[in-house]
Design an enzyme around this catalytic site. Structure first.
Site, PDB file in Angstrom:
ATOM      1  N   HIS A   5      -7.869 -70.912   2.370  1.00  0.00           N
ATOM      2  CA  HIS A   5      -6.524 -71.388   3.609  1.00  0.00           C
ATOM      3  C   HIS A   5      -7.341 -72.681   3.190  1.00  0.00           C
ATOM      4  O   HIS A   5      -8.216 -73.879   2.659  1.00  0.00           O
ATOM      5  CB  HIS A   5      -7.049 -71.433   4.668  1.00  0.00           C
ATOM      6  CG  HIS A   5      -6.857 -73.479   5.813  1.00  0.00           C
ATOM      7  ND1 HIS A   5      -6.005 -72.765   6.280  1.00  0.00           N
ATOM      8  CD2 HIS A   5      -7.747 -73.523   6.842  1.00  0.00           C
ATOM      9  CE1 HIS A   5      -5.571 -73.782   7.030  1.00  0.00           C
ATOM     10  NE2 HIS A   5      -7.107 -74.210   6.916  1.00  0.00           N
TER      11      HIS A   5
ATOM     12  N   CYS B  66      -5.293 -71.613  12.158  1.00  0.00           N
ATOM     13  CA  CYS B  66      -4.085 -71.635  10.636  1.00  0.00           C
ATOM     14  C   CYS B  66      -4.451 -70.065  10.375  1.00  0.00           C
ATOM     15  O   CYS B  66      -4.122 -69.921   9.836  1.00  0.00           O
ATOM     16  CB  CYS B  66      -4.961 -72.206  10.426  1.00  0.00           C
ATOM     17  SG  CYS B  66      -4.803 -74.045  10.422  1.00  0.00           S
TER      18      CYS B  66
ATOM     19  N   GLU C 278       0.694 -73.246  15.442  1.00  0.00           N
ATOM     20  CA  GLU C 278       0.230 -73.585  16.458  1.00  0.00           C
ATOM     21  C   GLU C 278       0.509 -75.256  16.467  1.00  0.00           C
ATOM     22  O   GLU C 278      -0.467 -75.464  17.614  1.00  0.00           O
ATOM     23  CB  GLU C 278      -1.835 -73.932  15.740  1.00  0.00           C
ATOM     24  CG  GLU C 278      -1.732 -75.218  14.697  1.00  0.00           C
ATOM     25  CD  GLU C 278      -3.097 -75.228  13.931  1.00  0.00           C
ATOM     26  OE1 GLU C 278      -3.837 -75.045  14.788  1.00  0.00           O
ATOM     27  OE2 GLU C 278      -3.888 -74.378  13.474  1.00  0.00           O
TER      28      GLU C 278
HETATM   29  N1  CAA Z   1     -16.226 -91.337  -2.974  1.00  0.00           N
HETATM   30  C1  CAA Z   1     -16.023 -90.413  -3.267  1.00  0.00           C
HETATM   31  N2  CAA Z   1     -16.541 -89.746  -2.162  1.00  0.00           N
HETATM   32  C2  CAA Z   1     -17.031 -90.209  -0.983  1.00  0.00           C
HETATM   33  C3  CAA Z   1     -16.525 -91.412  -0.268  1.00  0.00           C
HETATM   34  C4  CAA Z   1     -15.693 -91.778  -2.110  1.00  0.00           C
HETATM   35  N3  CAA Z   1     -16.247 -93.449  -1.900  1.00  0.00           N
HETATM   36  N4  CAA Z   1     -16.898 -91.402   0.819  1.00  0.00           N
HETATM   37  C5  CAA Z   1     -16.760 -90.535   0.772  1.00  0.00           C
HETATM   38  N5  CAA Z   1     -16.992 -89.819   0.513  1.00  0.00           N
HETATM   39  C6  CAA Z   1     -17.086 -88.382   0.467  1.00  0.00           C
HETATM   40  C7  CAA Z   1     -18.107 -87.629   1.262  1.00  0.00           C
HETATM   41  O1  CAA Z   1     -19.417 -87.839   0.019  1.00  0.00           O
HETATM   42  C8  CAA Z   1     -17.887 -85.975   1.705  1.00  0.00           C
HETATM   43  O2  CAA Z   1     -18.276 -85.550   0.855  1.00  0.00           O
HETATM   44  P1  CAA Z   1     -18.341 -84.113   0.994  1.00  0.00           P
HETATM   45  O3  CAA Z   1     -18.053 -83.528   2.234  1.00  0.00           O
HETATM   46  O4  CAA Z   1     -18.706 -83.095   0.417  1.00  0.00           O
HETATM   47  O5  CAA Z   1     -20.360 -84.826   1.409  1.00  0.00           O
HETATM   48  C9  CAA Z   1     -16.238 -86.375   1.718  1.00  0.00           C
HETATM   49  O6  CAA Z   1     -15.427 -87.726   1.136  1.00  0.00           O
HETATM   50  C10 CAA Z   1     -15.668 -86.554   3.622  1.00  0.00           C
HETATM   51  O7  CAA Z   1     -16.426 -87.841   3.724  1.00  0.00           O
HETATM   52  P2  CAA Z   1     -16.901 -87.403   4.999  1.00  0.00           P
HETATM   53  O8  CAA Z   1     -17.768 -86.264   5.776  1.00  0.00           O
HETATM   54  O9  CAA Z   1     -17.258 -88.771   5.820  1.00  0.00           O
HETATM   55  O10 CAA Z   1     -15.396 -87.652   6.135  1.00  0.00           O
HETATM   56  P3  CAA Z   1     -15.266 -88.045   7.511  1.00  0.00           P
HETATM   57  O11 CAA Z   1     -16.672 -87.857   8.457  1.00  0.00           O
HETATM   58  O12 CAA Z   1     -13.874 -89.396   7.689  1.00  0.00           O
HETATM   59  O13 CAA Z   1     -14.511 -86.484   8.003  1.00  0.00           O
HETATM   60  C11 CAA Z   1     -13.251 -84.498   7.799  1.00  0.00           C
HETATM   61  C12 CAA Z   1     -13.979 -85.839   6.970  1.00  0.00           C
HETATM   62  C13 CAA Z   1     -14.662 -83.772   8.967  1.00  0.00           C
HETATM   63  C14 CAA Z   1     -12.975 -83.140   7.228  1.00  0.00           C
HETATM   64  C15 CAA Z   1     -11.983 -84.661   8.991  1.00  0.00           C
HETATM   65  O14 CAA Z   1     -11.241 -85.188   7.896  1.00  0.00           O
HETATM   66  C16 CAA Z   1     -11.193 -84.699   9.616  1.00  0.00           C
HETATM   67  O15 CAA Z   1     -12.249 -84.216  10.563  1.00  0.00           O
HETATM   68  N6  CAA Z   1     -10.475 -83.278   9.728  1.00  0.00           N
HETATM   69  C17 CAA Z   1     -10.292 -82.509  10.729  1.00  0.00           C
HETATM   70  C18 CAA Z   1     -11.251 -81.367  10.462  1.00  0.00           C
HETATM   71  C19 CAA Z   1     -10.591 -80.452   9.333  1.00  0.00           C
HETATM   72  O16 CAA Z   1      -9.701 -80.434   8.380  1.00  0.00           O
HETATM   73  N7  CAA Z   1     -11.683 -79.877   9.112  1.00  0.00           N
HETATM   74  C20 CAA Z   1     -11.649 -78.610   8.233  1.00  0.00           C
HETATM   75  C21 CAA Z   1     -12.159 -76.949   8.521  1.00  0.00           C
HETATM   76  S1  CAA Z   1     -11.189 -76.736  10.036  1.00  0.00           S
HETATM   77  C22 CAA Z   1      -9.844 -75.608   9.629  1.00  0.00           C
HETATM   78  O17 CAA Z   1     -10.160 -75.341   7.940  1.00  0.00           O
HETATM   79  C23 CAA Z   1      -8.525 -75.321  10.295  1.00  0.00           C
HETATM   80  C24 CAA Z   1      -7.886 -76.984  10.847  1.00  0.00           C
HETATM   81  O18 CAA Z   1      -6.588 -75.897   9.045  1.00  0.00           O
HETATM   82  C25 CAA Z   1      -8.181 -77.537  10.726  1.00  0.00           C
END
Ligand code: CAA
Length: 383
Positions: free
Chosen positions: A233, A111, A79
């Site tokens: 994945h 992916c 991609e």
């Molecule tokens: N200590 C331990 N854990 C902590 C923490 C701390 N101090 N602070 C936060 N966390 C945890 C949260 O509780 C959360 O855990 P859970 O999901 O188990 O509840 C985790 O850290 C992530 O926190 P947030 O949800 O608040 O994180 P975020 O809002 O910054 O976003 C994300 C995370 C959505 C993955 C973002 O990085 C993102 O958009 N990434 C790209 C999209 C992606 O990878 N999606 C995955 C599915 S899509 C796919 O698989 C296709 C692909 O390859 C893209």
């Protein structure tokens, strides 16, 4: 006739950032990245490397002269295309020295692309038993500096040779596929970075896994007990674990422990490189095979492939007697350990120093395959 993965290898660029450094620079608790996201290090790519050089570096050491003469299809799942028209597989075909009477093309569905390639390769070899197909997953995952997706970036490629009588994994005939038209992650033409609805992407990933797993179980009367391990994945290592946990609630404690232990073995490499997009599932498979203490010939592995947008597939394979001899754990550990750690300033400078194909330039890079020059928008690669 058995058809499957005869050889496989991965390559990642020789630079990374430490996730604790990144968290501190972004004013985030490091445990969010280390535990919450589940990443320790993240691969970073310089502008002298692209999906073609990753792919060539991953494939070159796998292929013997006999392979190059037998390959009649080169498929790149990506991609991160470098051209809207010409497939990177055509350039790769030349760089690797594959015999000329072959098909070479790219497949795109986020992916999932490389899995479409693997399934197509399997059907092709079934119909043409003397053929071999080179399938390569190659991508650069970039969301932008300071973006929500930044800690889930990464880069690299996985190369797989699909043939009859494979020496690593026989691909089984049982598959469950699912297509759902959802905008969880997409990159409109002309956009440098993907648009992503993070929570929706997480939810769609889990929902897709549950649906294909349920469909697979019903279609083939198989349960978790029929599998020695699952590979997912891995956009970030916590993601696959969340999906796995969602089907473990009804399982016994020992069954939960068994599946979670093998999950940990499948994420050893991803924790150090981040998201490879199309290659992530297959990097997880290599990690599982090279780090497992329990797998053996005949073990059945379930594979969950997910491409945002969204297409997913659950399929399976069984390990071949002697498969260990075709792995390269020491080489892979060396590849990861010999990378250069970037400071956050160096990472940001490398990230912003994007390749400009409209300006003629030359590059110095020590890798076996790298971009040496740009002229008239065309990339010249060192062979
Ligand atoms: N200590 C331990 N854990 C902590 C923490 C701390 N101090 N602070 C936060 N966390 C945890 C949260 O509780 C959360 O855990 P859970 O999901 O188990 O509840 C985790 O850290 C992530 O926190 P947030 O949800 O608040 O994180 P975020 O809002 O910054 O976003 C994300 C995370 C959505 C993955 C973002 O990085 C993102 O958009 N990434 C790209 C999209 C992606 O990878 N999606 C995955 C599915 S899509 C796919 O698989 C296709 C692909 O390859 C893209």
């Amino acid at each position: 006739m058995n058809v499957g993965i005869d050889k496989m290898n991965f390559f990642v660029p020789p630079y990374y950032v430490d996730m604790t450094d990144l968290a501190i620079a972004r004013d985030v608790d490091p445990n969010k990245f280390l535990i919450g996201i589940g990443q320790e290090q993240m691969a970073v790519s310089p502008k002298s490397q692209d999906i073609v050089t990753f792919a060539a570096n991953a494939a070159k050491q796998l292929l013997t002269p006999e392979d190059l003469a037998a390959i009649d299809m080169v498929i790149v799942g990506t991609e991160t295309s470098i051209d809207e028209s010409k497939a990177s597989a055509v350039v790769l075909h030349r760089l690797l020295g594959v015999q000329p009477f072959a098909r070479s093309f790219e497949i795109k569905e986020a992916c999932y692309g490389a899995t479409a390639g693997v399934q197509l390769a399997k059907s092709h070899v079934r119909a043409n038993p003397d053929s071999k197909v080179l399938v390569i997953a190659s991508d650069i995952a970039r969301y932008g500096l300071n973006s929500g997706g930044e800690p889930t970036q990464g880069a690299g490629a996985v190369a797989m040779l699909i043939s009859r009588d494979p020496r690593i994994l026989v691909l089984e005939e049982q598959n469950a596929m699912l297509t759902q038209d959802i905008y969880d992650f997409w990159r409109p033409v002309g956009h440098q970075y993907p648009l992503v609805d993070g929570p929706l992407s997480n939810a769609t990933y889990i929902d897709s896994f549950q649906k294909v797993w349920k469909h697979y179980q019903a279609k083939y009367q198989r349960s978790l007990a029929d599998f020695d391990a699952l590979a997912f994945h891995i956009p970030y290592t916590k993601m696959g674990k969340k999906a796995l946990l969602s089907i473990l609630e009804t399982e016994s404690e020992s069954e939960q422990a068994r599946m979670l232990a093998s999950y940990e073995e499948s994420i050893v490499y991803s924790r150090k490189v981040g998201n490879l997009y199309t290659g992530s599932l297959y990097l997880g498979l290599i990690s599982l095979l090279e780090n497992s203490n329990t797998l053996a010939a005949g073990s059945r592995i379930g594979l969950f492939s997910y491409g945002s947008g969204a297409v997913s597939e659950f399929f399976s394979g069984t390990l071949v007697e002697g498969y260990e001899a075709f792995l390269a754990k020491e080489d892979h550990q060396m590849l990861l350990n010999n990378r250069h750690k970037l400071s956050i300033d160096e990472y940001e400078a490398m990230f912003n120093d994007a390749l400009d194909i409209d300006t003629a330039a030359t590059f110095e890079d020590a890798l076996p395959f790298s971009i040496t020059a740009i002229e008239g928008t065309i990339r010249t690669y060192r062979q």
